[in-house]
Motif scaffolding. Structure first.
Motif, PDB file in Angstrom:
ATOM      1  N   GLY A  33       7.686  -5.111  13.051  1.00 47.09           N
ATOM      2  CA  GLY A  33       7.673  -4.474  11.735  1.00 47.09           C
ATOM      3  C   GLY A  33       6.613  -5.062  10.825  1.00 47.09           C
ATOM      4  N   ILE A  34       6.437  -6.385  10.885  1.00 50.02           N
ATOM      5  CA  ILE A  34       5.389  -7.040  10.097  1.00 50.02           C
ATOM      6  C   ILE A  34       4.016  -6.510  10.508  1.00 50.02           C
ATOM      7  CG2 ILE A  34       4.198  -9.237   9.686  1.00 50.02           C
ATOM      8  CD1 ILE A  34       6.767  -9.058   8.135  1.00 50.02           C
ATOM      9  N   TYR A  35       3.788  -6.430  11.808  1.00 46.13           N
ATOM     10  CA  TYR A  35       2.478  -5.982  12.305  1.00 46.13           C
ATOM     11  C   TYR A  35       2.225  -4.520  11.958  1.00 46.13           C
ATOM     12  CZ  TYR A  35      -1.238  -4.599  15.489  1.00 46.13           C
ATOM     13  OH  TYR A  35      -2.402  -4.086  16.005  1.00 46.13           O
ATOM     14  N   THR A  36       3.191  -3.639  12.230  1.00 47.41           N
ATOM     15  CA  THR A  36       2.966  -2.204  12.014  1.00 47.41           C
ATOM     16  C   THR A  36       2.837  -1.861  10.532  1.00 47.41           C
ATOM     17  OG1 THR A  36       5.361  -1.799  12.169  1.00 47.41           O
ATOM     18  CG2 THR A  36       4.056  -1.499  14.167  1.00 47.41           C
ATOM     19  N   THR A  37       3.564  -2.562   9.678  1.00 49.21           N
ATOM     20  CA  THR A  37       3.436  -2.314   8.242  1.00 49.21           C
ATOM     21  C   THR A  37       2.087  -2.807   7.733  1.00 49.21           C
ATOM     22  OG1 THR A  37       5.832  -2.474   7.960  1.00 49.21           O
ATOM     23  CG2 THR A  37       4.488  -2.685   5.984  1.00 49.21           C
ATOM     24  N   SER A  38       1.614  -3.934   8.263  1.00 48.87           N
ATOM     25  CA  SER A  38       0.270  -4.419   7.914  1.00 48.87           C
ATOM     26  C   SER A  38      -0.779  -3.416   8.372  1.00 48.87           C
ATOM     27  CB  SER A  38       0.015  -5.782   8.569  1.00 48.87           C
ATOM     28  OG  SER A  38       0.956  -6.737   8.155  1.00 48.87           O
ATOM     29  N   LEU A  39      -0.580  -2.877   9.570  1.00 49.72           N
ATOM     30  CA  LEU A  39      -1.510  -1.889  10.112  1.00 49.72           C
ATOM     31  C   LEU A  39      -1.503  -0.628   9.246  1.00 49.72           C
ATOM     32  CD1 LEU A  39      -3.378  -1.748  12.616  1.00 49.72           C
ATOM     33  CD2 LEU A  39      -1.538  -0.529  13.790  1.00 49.72           C
ATOM     34  N   PHE A  40      -0.318  -0.192   8.840  1.00 53.98           N
ATOM     35  CA  PHE A  40      -0.208   0.974   7.963  1.00 53.98           C
ATOM     36  C   PHE A  40      -1.001   0.764   6.671  1.00 53.98           C
ATOM     37  CE2 PHE A  40       2.040   2.253   4.069  1.00 53.98           C
ATOM     38  CZ  PHE A  40       1.826   3.620   4.107  1.00 53.98           C
ATOM     39  N   LEU A  41      -0.861  -0.422   6.084  1.00 56.14           N
ATOM     40  CA  LEU A  41      -1.526  -0.714   4.815  1.00 56.14           C
ATOM     41  C   LEU A  41      -3.040  -0.702   4.974  1.00 56.14           C
ATOM     42  CD1 LEU A  41      -0.758  -1.423   1.886  1.00 56.14           C
ATOM     43  CD2 LEU A  41      -0.871  -3.838   2.525  1.00 56.14           C
ATOM     44  N   THR A  42      -3.538  -1.300   6.047  1.00 61.58           N
ATOM     45  CA  THR A  42      -4.983  -1.394   6.224  1.00 61.58           C
ATOM     46  C   THR A  42      -5.598  -0.093   6.727  1.00 61.58           C
ATOM     47  OG1 THR A  42      -4.652  -2.323   8.448  1.00 61.58           O
ATOM     48  CG2 THR A  42      -4.935  -3.874   6.636  1.00 61.58           C
ATOM     49  N   GLN A  43      -4.789   0.774   7.330  1.00 59.76           N
ATOM     50  CA  GLN A  43      -5.311   2.036   7.855  1.00 59.76           C
ATOM     51  C   GLN A  43      -5.098   3.217   6.896  1.00 59.76           C
ATOM     52  OE1 GLN A  43      -3.539   2.570  11.757  1.00 59.76           O
ATOM     53  NE2 GLN A  43      -5.201   1.472  12.745  1.00 59.76           N
ATOM     54  N   ILE A  44      -4.700   2.932   5.674  1.00 61.05           N
ATOM     55  CA  ILE A  44      -4.449   4.014   4.721  1.00 61.05           C
ATOM     56  C   ILE A  44      -5.666   4.913   4.575  1.00 61.05           C
ATOM     57  CG2 ILE A  44      -4.248   4.457   2.243  1.00 61.05           C
ATOM     58  CD1 ILE A  44      -2.083   2.335   2.123  1.00 61.05           C
ATOM     59  N   PHE A  45      -6.840   4.321   4.444  1.00 64.52           N
ATOM     60  CA  PHE A  45      -8.033   5.136   4.227  1.00 64.52           C
ATOM     61  C   PHE A  45      -8.401   5.923   5.479  1.00 64.52           C
ATOM     62  CE2 PHE A  45     -12.631   5.854   4.134  1.00 64.52           C
ATOM     63  CZ  PHE A  45     -12.760   6.508   2.923  1.00 64.52           C
ATOM     64  N   VAL A  46      -8.473   5.250   6.623  1.00 67.12           N
ATOM     65  CA  VAL A  46      -8.927   5.916   7.846  1.00 67.12           C
ATOM     66  C   VAL A  46      -7.903   6.907   8.380  1.00 67.12           C
ATOM     67  CG1 VAL A  46      -8.078   4.141   9.457  1.00 67.12           C
ATOM     68  CG2 VAL A  46     -10.050   5.539  10.080  1.00 67.12           C
ATOM     69  N   SER A  47      -6.622   6.683   8.101  1.00 65.82           N
ATOM     70  CA  SER A  47      -5.597   7.581   8.645  1.00 65.82           C
ATOM     71  C   SER A  47      -5.165   8.668   7.667  1.00 65.82           C
ATOM     72  CB  SER A  47      -4.364   6.783   9.085  1.00 65.82           C
ATOM     73  OG  SER A  47      -3.733   6.170   7.971  1.00 65.82           O
ATOM     74  N   LYS A  48      -5.372   8.453   6.373  1.00 71.34           N
ATOM     75  CA  LYS A  48      -4.920   9.424   5.371  1.00 71.34           C
ATOM     76  C   LYS A  48      -6.045  10.214   4.726  1.00 71.34           C
ATOM     77  CE  LYS A  48      -0.689   8.029   5.974  1.00 71.34           C
ATOM     78  NZ  LYS A  48       0.258   8.880   6.743  1.00 71.34           N
ATOM     79  N   PHE A  49      -7.200   9.577   4.509  1.00 68.13           N
ATOM     80  CA  PHE A  49      -8.281  10.245   3.800  1.00 68.13           C
ATOM     81  C   PHE A  49      -9.378  10.778   4.715  1.00 68.13           C
ATOM     82  CE2 PHE A  49      -6.694   7.447   0.318  1.00 68.13           C
ATOM     83  CZ  PHE A  49      -6.260   8.472  -0.505  1.00 68.13           C
ATOM     84  N   VAL A  50      -9.676  10.060   5.783  1.00 69.81           N
ATOM     85  CA  VAL A  50     -10.747  10.494   6.669  1.00 69.81           C
ATOM     86  C   VAL A  50     -10.372  11.743   7.477  1.00 69.81           C
ATOM     87  CG1 VAL A  50     -12.221   9.826   8.607  1.00 69.81           C
ATOM     88  CG2 VAL A  50     -11.778   8.205   6.769  1.00 69.81           C
ATOM     89  N   PRO A  51      -9.155  11.859   8.039  1.00 64.48           N
ATOM     90  CA  PRO A  51      -8.834  13.070   8.808  1.00 64.48           C
ATOM     91  C   PRO A  51      -9.006  14.383   8.043  1.00 64.48           C
ATOM     92  CG  PRO A  51      -7.252  11.354   9.322  1.00 64.48           C
ATOM     93  CD  PRO A  51      -8.092  10.840   8.186  1.00 64.48           C
ATOM     94  N   PRO A  52      -8.580  14.495   6.783  1.00 61.23           N
ATOM     95  CA  PRO A  52      -8.843  15.751   6.055  1.00 61.23           C
ATOM     96  C   PRO A  52     -10.332  16.052   5.919  1.00 61.23           C
ATOM     97  CG  PRO A  52      -7.169  14.475   4.924  1.00 61.23           C
ATOM     98  CD  PRO A  52      -7.735  13.588   5.978  1.00 61.23           C
ATOM     99  N   LEU A  53     -11.128  15.008   5.694  1.00 62.38           N
ATOM    100  CA  LEU A  53     -12.572  15.222   5.605  1.00 62.38           C
ATOM    101  C   LEU A  53     -13.140  15.639   6.953  1.00 62.38           C
ATOM    102  CD1 LEU A  53     -13.531  12.151   3.376  1.00 62.38           C
ATOM    103  CD2 LEU A  53     -13.231  14.522   2.672  1.00 62.38           C
ATOM    104  N   ASN A  54     -12.579  15.090   8.033  1.00 64.59           N
ATOM    105  CA  ASN A  54     -13.030  15.484   9.368  1.00 64.59           C
ATOM    106  C   ASN A  54     -12.665  16.939   9.675  1.00 64.59           C
ATOM    107  OD1 ASN A  54     -14.391  13.202  10.168  1.00 64.59           O
ATOM    108  ND2 ASN A  54     -12.620  12.253  11.136  1.00 64.59           N
ATOM    109  N   GLU A  55     -11.549  17.415   9.121  1.00 65.15           N
ATOM    110  CA  GLU A  55     -11.188  18.817   9.297  1.00 65.15           C
ATOM    111  C   GLU A  55     -12.252  19.723   8.683  1.00 65.15           C
ATOM    112  OE1 GLU A  55      -7.333  19.649   7.749  1.00 65.15           O
ATOM    113  OE2 GLU A  55      -6.365  18.015   8.847  1.00 65.15           O
ATOM    114  N   VAL A  56     -12.684  19.376   7.477  1.00 63.32           N
ATOM    115  CA  VAL A  56     -13.737  20.147   6.814  1.00 63.32           C
ATOM    116  C   VAL A  56     -15.038  20.025   7.603  1.00 63.32           C
ATOM    117  CG1 VAL A  56     -15.100  20.401   4.704  1.00 63.32           C
ATOM    118  CG2 VAL A  56     -12.659  19.835   4.559  1.00 63.32           C
ATOM    119  N   ALA A  57     -15.338  18.797   8.052  1.00 65.11           N
ATOM    120  CA  ALA A  57     -16.582  18.564   8.789  1.00 65.11           C
ATOM    121  C   ALA A  57     -16.621  19.378  10.077  1.00 65.11           C
ATOM    122  CB  ALA A  57     -16.724  17.072   9.101  1.00 65.11           C
TER     123      ALA A  57
END
Length: 473
Positions: free
Chosen positions: A236-260
């Motif tokens: 849980g410590i690892y996956t929550t840390s991963l979630f926090l650090t991947q917020i940009f690449v997992s939440k913001f980049v995919p929508p932009l890739n859809e447009v791209a």
């Protein structure tokens, strides 16, 4: 393209603000063990979601002709595929529970199978709206569904549902999105199970699914391996840390890739235009992403205390190092939309296979040294993975490595300077409440990053402002 980016990314930001407000409140209520248990189910769920038919939908997006018959065929493929995936997940549930030695995993997976029933009613409208470059309606639906998921998560946590909170929230989000997307695209139709003439959709979707499976192997390898060796608390410590650090690449980049992807598909016969668009998008994404990652690394200790709470304090060093690895993942994620849209999904599949070999080996070796060993695996494998992927993909797009490096160098240097200044300030600040400490660091970092770009990379700022201000098609 500009309108699509603004709508898709703008509402994504607003939707994520709603989601994060709920998520971080839920994190404070639930325990690391709840997140560890949930992460175990995600390995199975993410694997099967790689096969849920979005590759088929992408085939329709780039197809020259997409008449009613082709749409009905796609809908039939999506229904047949997702019903099969739901049955497969239910059948696999007890085996996954046995692997992790956690009986509750089986029950969680059985309920999560409901997600597949909503997928056809999301993927078909997505394809139709993307063909029309209509991201306004998609964005509005995504915003409403994010609100539904956030309210469900918060209600479940407050009601004491524990790990089931994390299961019910995505179900609420998916079904709300399915209804909204179907209405927005007016895509409710009878499916066709006569797939004659739809071979190109199946082949293209199959190749994209192959690449996505390889993506699964690399993206879930750490959780799959750690879930066997770590306690639910440490996982849980690892996956929550991963979630926090991947917020940009997992939440913001995919929508932009859809447009791209939609944009590259439209201009696929003009490789020079694709190359120019790729370099420009990489530069703009890095301008936004790099200060997030380097700032996260520099402020990990007070940020974890403020955002996650004291019981997550041991996540701070994990967040620090993972944040420094995420720029590589972000750049890597930009390759596939371009190669897929140009009609070469096999390039993305080969890149995925490379990652599916390198990353699991690194994680399997690193897990012997605990959480930090797992983190070290990112720095061993990802530079090789990124380098090989760039070597394969950039010539296809028509971009020289030197041109891409020159494009992203200004934000890299600015982010490094910002991180250094913030780290020095962190060392000299007197003792104060964590939220004030974090506030000082964030404001200083924002000012330092902006000042560096103004002094040494004014053209990059002008380019971003120009994209936001202009209107038109």
């Amino acid at each position: 393209m500009r309108s699509a980016v603004i709508w898709r990314s703008g509402t994504q930001i607003l939707g994520q603000m709603i989601t994060w407000a709920s998520t971080f409140l839920v994190i404070r209520i639930l325990s690391p063990s709840d997140y560890g248990l949930f992460a175990m189910t995600q390995v199975v769920l993410v694997l099967l979601n790689m096969l849920n038919g979005y590759g088929l939908a992408s085939a329709l997006v780039r197809r020259d002709q997409a008449d009613r018959h082709a749409q009905r065929q796609l809908f039939g493929m999506l229904i047949l595929l997702n019903v099969t995936l739901a049955a497969a997940q239910i059948a696999a549930a007890p085996y996954a529970a046995a692997y992790y030695r956690q009986p509750e995993v089986a029950n969680l997976l059985r309920v999560q199978a409901l997600l597949y029933l909503a997928t056809p009613f999301i993927a078909l409208p997505y394809a139709l709206l993307s063909r029309a470059m209509d991201f306004k309606h998609q964005a509005q639906v995504n915003l409403i569904s994010a609100l539904a998921g956030a309210l469900t998560a918060l209600g479940g946590a407050l009601y004491g549902l524990g790990v089931w909170t994390l299961v019910l929230a995505p179900i609420a989000l998916f079904f709300t999105r399915a209804i909204g997307m179907t209405i927005a695209a007016r895509s409710l139709m009878w499916p066709s199970f006569d797939f004659r003439g739809g071979g190109d959709i199946a082949r293209y979707g199959g190749m994209m699914a192959t690449g996505q499976i390889f993506w699964f192997l690399q993206s879930q390898a750490d959780v799959f391996i750690a879930g066997r060796y770590f306690s639910t608390h440490d996982l849980g410590i690892y996956t929550t840390s991963l979630f926090l650090t991947q917020i940009f690449v997992s939440k913001f980049v995919p929508p932009l890739n859809e447009v791209a992807f939609s944009a590259y598909a439209r201009m696929q016969k003009d490789r020079a235009a694709v190359a120019t668009a790729f370099v420009k998008s990489a530069r703009i994404i890095m301008v936004v992403g790099l200060p997030f990652y380097f700032g996260l690394a520099a402020t990990a200790q007070p940020l974890v205390e403020v955002v996650l709470g004291p019981k997550w304090a041991e996540a701070a060093p994990i967040v620090h190092w993972l944040a420094l690895a995420m720029p590589m993942m972000t750049l890597q994620s930009l390759f596939s939309p371009a190669s897929d849209a140009l009609g070469h999904p096999e390039i993305g599949a080969r890149n995925g296979l490379t990652g599916a070999i390198l990353l699991p080996i690194a994680f399997l070796a690193g897990v012997n040294w605990g959480l930090m060993g797992l983190v070290a695996g990112w720095f061993v494998a990802y530079p090789l993975y990124l380098g090989i992927s760039a070597w394969r993909t950039l010539p296809l797009i028509g971009v020289k490595a030197r041109v891409l490096i020159d494009a992203i160098s200004p934000p890299v240097l600015a982010a490094l300077a910002m991180a250094l200044i913030v780290s020095l300030l962190d060392d000299i600040l007197p003792t104060m409440p964590a939220i004030l400490h974090l506030g000082f660091l964030v404001l200083t970092g924002a000012a330092a990053y902006g000042a560096w770009l103004l002094l040494f990379a004014r053209g990059t700022i002008d380019e971003v402002i120009d994209m936001l201000r202009k209107r038109g098609t």
